[in-house]
Design a protein around this motif. Structure first.
Motif, PDB file in Angstrom:
ATOM      1  N   UNK A  48      17.809 117.278  59.617  1.00  0.00           N
ATOM      2  CA  UNK A  48      18.592 117.423  60.847  1.00  0.00           C
ATOM      3  C   UNK A  48      18.141 116.471  61.962  1.00  0.00           C
ATOM      4  N   UNK A  49      16.847 116.298  62.102  1.00  0.00           N
ATOM      5  CA  UNK A  49      16.329 115.395  63.133  1.00  0.00           C
ATOM      6  C   UNK A  49      16.673 113.950  62.819  1.00  0.00           C
ATOM      7  N   UNK A  50      16.522 113.570  61.571  1.00  0.00           N
ATOM      8  CA  UNK A  50      16.851 112.208  61.169  1.00  0.00           C
ATOM      9  C   UNK A  50      18.344 111.949  61.340  1.00  0.00           C
ATOM     10  N   UNK A  51      19.164 112.935  61.001  1.00  0.00           N
ATOM     11  CA  UNK A  51      20.617 112.788  61.175  1.00  0.00           C
ATOM     12  C   UNK A  51      20.967 112.604  62.645  1.00  0.00           C
ATOM     13  N   UNK A  56      22.817 109.121  66.781  1.00  0.00           N
ATOM     14  CA  UNK A  56      22.708 108.717  68.181  1.00  0.00           C
ATOM     15  C   UNK A  56      22.753 107.197  68.311  1.00  0.00           C
ATOM     16  N   UNK A  57      21.931 106.502  67.529  1.00  0.00           N
ATOM     17  CA  UNK A  57      21.895 105.044  67.640  1.00  0.00           C
ATOM     18  C   UNK A  57      23.159 104.396  67.098  1.00  0.00           C
ATOM     19  N   UNK A  58      23.770 105.002  66.076  1.00  0.00           N
ATOM     20  CA  UNK A  58      25.020 104.454  65.565  1.00  0.00           C
ATOM     21  C   UNK A  58      26.136 104.597  66.594  1.00  0.00           C
ATOM     22  N   UNK A  59      26.205 105.752  67.256  1.00  0.00           N
ATOM     23  CA  UNK A  59      27.222 105.949  68.287  1.00  0.00           C
ATOM     24  C   UNK A  59      26.973 105.034  69.475  1.00  0.00           C
ATOM     25  N   UNK A  60      25.716 104.819  69.802  1.00  0.00           N
ATOM     26  CA  UNK A  60      25.382 103.917  70.894  1.00  0.00           C
ATOM     27  C   UNK A  60      25.779 102.483  70.556  1.00  0.00           C
ATOM     28  N   UNK A  61      25.575 102.083  69.311  1.00  0.00           N
ATOM     29  CA  UNK A  61      25.886 100.717  68.901  1.00  0.00           C
ATOM     30  C   UNK A  61      27.387 100.488  68.737  1.00  0.00           C
ATOM     31  N   UNK A  62      28.095 101.477  68.202  1.00  0.00           N
ATOM     32  CA  UNK A  62      29.521 101.282  67.936  1.00  0.00           C
ATOM     33  C   UNK A  62      30.403 101.710  69.093  1.00  0.00           C
ATOM     34  N   UNK A  63      29.944 102.660  69.892  1.00  0.00           N
ATOM     35  CA  UNK A  63      30.730 103.124  71.022  1.00  0.00           C
ATOM     36  C   UNK A  63      31.779 104.157  70.667  1.00  0.00           C
ATOM     37  N   UNK A  64      31.737 104.688  69.463  1.00  0.00           N
ATOM     38  CA  UNK A  64      32.728 105.682  69.063  1.00  0.00           C
ATOM     39  C   UNK A  64      32.048 106.856  68.367  1.00  0.00           C
ATOM     40  N   UNK A  65      32.250 108.036  68.904  1.00  0.00           N
ATOM     41  CA  UNK A  65      31.670 109.218  68.280  1.00  0.00           C
ATOM     42  C   UNK A  65      32.447 109.606  67.021  1.00  0.00           C
ATOM     43  N   UNK A  67      34.031 107.610  65.006  1.00  0.00           N
ATOM     44  CA  UNK A  67      33.648 106.678  63.951  1.00  0.00           C
ATOM     45  C   UNK A  67      32.288 106.994  63.386  1.00  0.00           C
ATOM     46  N   UNK A  68      31.367 107.398  64.244  1.00  0.00           N
ATOM     47  CA  UNK A  68      30.036 107.778  63.786  1.00  0.00           C
ATOM     48  C   UNK A  68      30.114 108.971  62.846  1.00  0.00           C
ATOM     49  N   UNK A  98      24.340 115.599  63.284  1.00  0.00           N
ATOM     50  CA  UNK A  98      25.306 114.503  63.270  1.00  0.00           C
ATOM     51  C   UNK A  98      26.259 114.625  64.455  1.00  0.00           C
ATOM     52  N   UNK A  99      26.792 115.817  64.659  1.00  0.00           N
ATOM     53  CA  UNK A  99      27.743 116.018  65.754  1.00  0.00           C
ATOM     54  C   UNK A  99      27.115 115.778  67.111  1.00  0.00           C
ATOM     55  N   UNK A 100      25.909 116.316  67.324  1.00  0.00           N
ATOM     56  CA  UNK A 100      25.292 116.146  68.630  1.00  0.00           C
ATOM     57  C   UNK A 100      24.796 114.725  68.851  1.00  0.00           C
TER      58      UNK A 100
END
Length: 104
Positions: A48-51, A56-65, A67-68, A98-100
């Motif tokens: 859960x922590x790794x997810x 978090x970093x994928x959403x930050x990089x792509x700008x889309x929740x 899509x993440x 993942x959601x958060x």
């Protein structure tokens, strides 16, 4: 109508490309790669922590929740279920991570 569509169109393109990349990652077998990494010695309690961190970093990089989520769900859910032996606490905590992480 056209003025409004001009503002919505870039977001629709980003979401479509994110969903497509999620499908491509699943088709290529990235989920099996994650499953191999997880089953080779990663403690299921850490998933859960790794997810959360990856999302978090994928959403930050792509700008889309959205899509993440489209990318992360196919990659992590089945390997998490298998690695945890079907433990619902770890499985649902990974979904929550993942959601958060996608909307943080």
């Amino acid at each position: 109508f056209l003025h409004g569509m001009g503002h919505v169109f870039p977001a629709a393109i980003v979401l479509t490309l994110a969903w497509a990349s999620g499908s491509i990652m699943g088709a290529v077998g990235t989920d099996r790669l994650f499953a191999a990494w997880i089953s080779d010695g990663l403690a299921p309690e850490l998933l859960p922590t790794i997810a959360f961190v990856i999302s978090f970093f994928m959403a930050l990089a792509t700008g889309t929740s959205w899509g993440t989520m489209a990318i992360m769900f196919p990659l992590l859910l089945v390997p998490t279920y298998d690695a945890s032996g079907g433990d619902p606490l770890i499985f649902y905590s990974t979904i929550a991570g993942i959601l958060s992480g996608a909307v943080a």
